[in-house]
Scaffold this motif. Structure first.
Motif, mmCIF file in Angstrom:
data_model
loop_
_atom_site.group_PDB
_atom_site.id
_atom_site.type_symbol
_atom_site.label_atom_id
_atom_site.label_comp_id
_atom_site.label_asym_id
_atom_site.label_seq_id
_atom_site.Cartn_x
_atom_site.Cartn_y
_atom_site.Cartn_z
ATOM 1 N N TYR A 60 4.943 22.259 -16.008
ATOM 2 C CA TYR A 60 5.329 22.532 -14.618
ATOM 3 C C TYR A 60 5.313 24.029 -14.329
ATOM 4 O O TYR A 60 4.915 24.461 -13.243
ATOM 5 N N GLU A 80 7.645 21.065 -0.793
ATOM 6 C CA GLU A 80 7.260 20.179 -1.892
ATOM 7 C C GLU A 80 7.503 18.746 -1.464
ATOM 8 O O GLU A 80 8.614 18.374 -1.077
ATOM 9 N N PRO A 92 9.672 15.658 -4.745
ATOM 10 C CA PRO A 92 10.110 16.536 -5.833
ATOM 11 C C PRO A 92 10.683 15.824 -7.052
ATOM 12 O O PRO A 92 10.924 16.451 -8.079
ATOM 13 N N ALA A 130 10.386 22.098 -8.561
ATOM 14 C CA ALA A 130 11.182 22.910 -7.634
ATOM 15 C C ALA A 130 12.053 23.928 -8.364
ATOM 16 O O ALA A 130 12.300 25.021 -7.845
ATOM 17 N N CYS A 137 12.298 20.467 0.330
ATOM 18 C CA CYS A 137 11.971 19.315 -0.505
ATOM 19 C C CYS A 137 12.077 18.048 0.335
ATOM 20 O O CYS A 137 13.118 17.778 0.927
ATOM 21 N N ALA A 144 3.228 21.836 -2.151
ATOM 22 C CA ALA A 144 3.047 21.410 -3.533
ATOM 23 C C ALA A 144 3.098 19.891 -3.612
ATOM 24 O O ALA A 144 4.030 19.270 -3.106
ATOM 25 N N HIS A 198 2.803 17.307 -6.664
ATOM 26 C CA HIS A 198 2.668 17.144 -8.116
ATOM 27 C C HIS A 198 2.921 15.699 -8.512
ATOM 28 O O HIS A 198 4.061 15.232 -8.497
#
Length: 202
Positions: free
Chosen positions: A38, A55, A58, A64, A80, A122, A124
């Motif tokens: 990460y 994000e 999260p 984060a 978030c 972001a 992920h």
């Protein structure tokens, strides 16, 4: 280690909530074996600290927790967004020492966020968990939230059993109006094959 909600129970809003054992395993993995995984992702974002970052999904705050300290004290802010109340609570707990973070529950395209107000997004290990019929709408909404030239940083698993093909990610990003800045495919220990890319808003 990501926002996979298929193992769990339905919440009052119709979304799956994770089982506690899944959350515990996720936190253990992201704080030990995968912590550097990460951290490297955040390094690739090359944040200067003054950005406003969103994000999506999260999870337990694994990503984060690397972003918030960069933004804190430099005028930056992290938002978030998650459909899961339990994951959002987990993120809030992880980031409890940071006061530059806001937490919003719901679908990002249905929240009243100011258009063009973010410098970066972001994603992920999130897009593959979005219902296929909703992926384009979510990405288009994220495009609308980004400033001109804003960027999306993403990673997705590409394994056949649980993931999304890189060709599908590329198509969705193109159809959402993004231009590729960089992309790569690699394998990560304990995770498997991954597609990682940075996209810029036209």
């Amino acid at each position: 280690m990501d926002n996979q909600l298929t193992l769990g129970r339905h919440s009052s809003n119709g979304y799956y909530e994770p089982e506690r054992i899944k959350m515990v395993i996720s936190k253990l993995a992201t704080r030990t074996l995968l912590s550097n995984f990460y951290h490297r992702f955040v390094e690739q974002m090359q944040l200067d600290g003054g950005e406003r970052v969103l994000e999506l999904g999260p999870g337990d705050g694994a990503l984060a927790r690397h972003i918030a300290p960069i933004l804190e004290g430099n005028g930056g802010k992290l938002t978030c967004v998650d459909v899961s109340g339990q994951w959002l609570d987990a993120t809030r707990h992880t980031l409890r020492k940071h006061d530059n973070v806001e937490y919003l529950r719901g679908e990002v395209d249905r929240l009243k966020l100011e258009p063009g107000s973010f410098d970066a997004v972001a994603l992920h290990f999130v897009l593959h968990d979005v219902y296929p019929g909703r992926r384009l709408a979510i990405l288009q909404a994220l495009s609308g939230l980004l400033k001109p030239g804003g960027r999306i940083f993403l990673r997705e698993p590409t394994n056949n059993s649980r993931g999304i093909k890189a060709t599908e990610v590329r198509r969705l990003m193109h159809d959402s109006g993004f231009e590729v800045v960089r992309s790569e495919a690699f394998k990560q220990f304990a995770v498997g094959p991954i597609f990682s890319a940075t996209y810029s808003k036209h």
